[in-house]
Design a protein around this motif. Sequence first.
Motif, PDB file in Angstrom:
ATOM      1  N   LEU A  58      75.931 -21.115  25.288  1.00  0.00           N
ATOM      2  CA  LEU A  58      76.760 -20.732  24.155  1.00  0.00           C
ATOM      3  C   LEU A  58      76.445 -21.546  22.911  1.00  0.00           C
ATOM      4  O   LEU A  58      76.549 -21.058  21.790  1.00  0.00           O
ATOM      5  CB  LEU A  58      78.241 -20.883  24.514  1.00  0.00           C
ATOM      6  N   LYS A  59      76.036 -22.799  23.097  1.00  0.00           N
ATOM      7  CA  LYS A  59      75.768 -23.676  21.957  1.00  0.00           C
ATOM      8  C   LYS A  59      74.299 -24.081  21.972  1.00  0.00           C
ATOM      9  O   LYS A  59      73.852 -24.794  22.857  1.00  0.00           O
ATOM     10  CB  LYS A  59      76.671 -24.906  22.029  1.00  0.00           C
ATOM     11  N   LEU A  60      73.567 -23.616  20.986  1.00  0.00           N
ATOM     12  CA  LEU A  60      72.135 -23.892  20.882  1.00  0.00           C
ATOM     13  C   LEU A  60      71.908 -24.740  19.638  1.00  0.00           C
ATOM     14  O   LEU A  60      71.596 -24.217  18.565  1.00  0.00           O
ATOM     15  CB  LEU A  60      71.346 -22.590  20.783  1.00  0.00           C
ATOM     16  N   GLY A  61      72.103 -26.039  19.763  1.00  0.00           N
ATOM     17  CA  GLY A  61      72.021 -26.911  18.601  1.00  0.00           C
ATOM     18  C   GLY A  61      73.119 -26.526  17.638  1.00  0.00           C
ATOM     19  O   GLY A  61      74.288 -26.554  17.984  1.00  0.00           O
ATOM     20  N   GLN A  62      72.744 -26.120  16.424  1.00  0.00           N
ATOM     21  CA  GLN A  62      73.738 -25.684  15.443  1.00  0.00           C
ATOM     22  C   GLN A  62      73.902 -24.164  15.435  1.00  0.00           C
ATOM     23  O   GLN A  62      74.651 -23.627  14.638  1.00  0.00           O
ATOM     24  CB  GLN A  62      73.365 -26.189  14.054  1.00  0.00           C
ATOM     25  N   GLU A  63      73.207 -23.477  16.333  1.00  0.00           N
ATOM     26  CA  GLU A  63      73.279 -22.026  16.405  1.00  0.00           C
ATOM     27  C   GLU A  63      74.233 -21.609  17.521  1.00  0.00           C
ATOM     28  O   GLU A  63      74.476 -22.355  18.462  1.00  0.00           O
ATOM     29  CB  GLU A  63      71.897 -21.441  16.682  1.00  0.00           C
ATOM     30  N   SER A  64      74.743 -20.408  17.419  1.00  0.00           N
ATOM     31  CA  SER A  64      75.625 -19.871  18.446  1.00  0.00           C
ATOM     32  C   SER A  64      74.842 -18.988  19.406  1.00  0.00           C
ATOM     33  O   SER A  64      74.071 -18.123  18.978  1.00  0.00           O
ATOM     34  CB  SER A  64      76.740 -19.042  17.801  1.00  0.00           C
ATOM     35  N   GLY A  65      75.060 -19.202  20.694  1.00  0.00           N
ATOM     36  CA  GLY A  65      74.434 -18.362  21.705  1.00  0.00           C
ATOM     37  C   GLY A  65      74.959 -16.932  21.664  1.00  0.00           C
ATOM     38  O   GLY A  65      74.323 -16.021  22.188  1.00  0.00           O
ATOM     39  N   LEU A  66      76.112 -16.728  21.023  1.00  0.00           N
ATOM     40  CA  LEU A  66      76.649 -15.372  20.917  1.00  0.00           C
ATOM     41  C   LEU A  66      75.705 -14.477  20.117  1.00  0.00           C
ATOM     42  O   LEU A  66      75.576 -13.285  20.413  1.00  0.00           O
ATOM     43  CB  LEU A  66      78.041 -15.382  20.275  1.00  0.00           C
ATOM     44  N   SER A  67      75.020 -15.039  19.124  1.00  0.00           N
ATOM     45  CA  SER A  67      74.053 -14.225  18.370  1.00  0.00           C
ATOM     46  C   SER A  67      72.877 -13.828  19.255  1.00  0.00           C
ATOM     47  O   SER A  67      72.313 -12.744  19.106  1.00  0.00           O
ATOM     48  CB  SER A  67      73.578 -14.955  17.113  1.00  0.00           C
ATOM     49  N   VAL A  68      72.521 -14.694  20.211  1.00  0.00           N
ATOM     50  CA  VAL A  68      71.454 -14.365  21.165  1.00  0.00           C
ATOM     51  C   VAL A  68      71.921 -13.247  22.094  1.00  0.00           C
ATOM     52  O   VAL A  68      71.169 -12.311  22.374  1.00  0.00           O
ATOM     53  CB  VAL A  68      71.023 -15.610  21.973  1.00  0.00           C
ATOM     54  N   VAL A  69      73.164 -13.339  22.567  1.00  0.00           N
ATOM     55  CA  VAL A  69      73.707 -12.288  23.431  1.00  0.00           C
ATOM     56  C   VAL A  69      73.649 -10.944  22.708  1.00  0.00           C
ATOM     57  O   VAL A  69      73.188  -9.941  23.269  1.00  0.00           O
ATOM     58  CB  VAL A  69      75.163 -12.612  23.866  1.00  0.00           C
ATOM     59  N   GLN A  70      74.075 -10.935  21.453  1.00  0.00           N
ATOM     60  CA  GLN A  70      74.056  -9.713  20.661  1.00  0.00           C
ATOM     61  C   GLN A  70      72.628  -9.177  20.504  1.00  0.00           C
ATOM     62  O   GLN A  70      72.370  -7.992  20.683  1.00  0.00           O
ATOM     63  CB  GLN A  70      74.682  -9.984  19.294  1.00  0.00           C
ATOM     64  N   MET A  71      71.684 -10.065  20.202  1.00  0.00           N
ATOM     65  CA  MET A  71      70.286  -9.672  20.026  1.00  0.00           C
ATOM     66  C   MET A  71      69.719  -9.107  21.330  1.00  0.00           C
ATOM     67  O   MET A  71      69.054  -8.064  21.329  1.00  0.00           O
ATOM     68  CB  MET A  71      69.448 -10.890  19.599  1.00  0.00           C
ATOM     69  N   LEU A  72      69.977  -9.777  22.450  1.00  0.00           N
ATOM     70  CA  LEU A  72      69.457  -9.320  23.742  1.00  0.00           C
ATOM     71  C   LEU A  72      70.024  -7.961  24.114  1.00  0.00           C
ATOM     72  O   LEU A  72      69.312  -7.085  24.592  1.00  0.00           O
ATOM     73  CB  LEU A  72      69.768 -10.347  24.833  1.00  0.00           C
TER      74      LEU A  72
END
Length: 181
Positions: A58-72
């Motif tokens: 869920l937490k990728l440094g200062q990025e949100s893993g939620l954006s990755v979930v959305q992209m995937l």
Amino acid sequence: MNDAAERLMLIVEDDAAFARTLKRSFERRGCRVLHAASVEETRELLKTQAPERAVVDLKLGQESGLSVVQMLHQHDPEMMIVVLTGFASIATAVEAIKLGACNYLVKPSNTDDIEAAFSNEPAEPQLQAPVAARPTSIKTLEMERIHEVLAETGFNISETARRLGMHRRTLARKLAKRWVP
């Protein structure tokens, strides 16, 4: 596990040691495993690879893993995605599921927990998180609200800060902190 053979899995995790451990464990189960440590690395991998499953922090440094979930999920709506987090909240769990995750697990989680999450079956009944008897802390509520607004704005830090009435750098600092609920 025979059904794992030839299955391509993506691990999106910024903690290199944890990612390496998960990768080895899934490879021992017969999976081919890719690793990305950021949103951008994930985007690049998706240009040439088509994983069937993904494990996303869920937490990728200062990025949100939620954006990755959305992209995937946009890349492949059939991809099974499990979100891992060290700071669980109802708001982020609901948002992760809305964005396309099939399950949401609290760290520490092992390979058995993740495999069970892909099939939506708890590995063991005692592994399910108990309902907290203590009231939710202000910090937890604040982070839940921040993640909720982040998702609403398409993970735009500047717009999120504006909607929350705080300076963009203040928001970035809050997102960068490792906190325990």
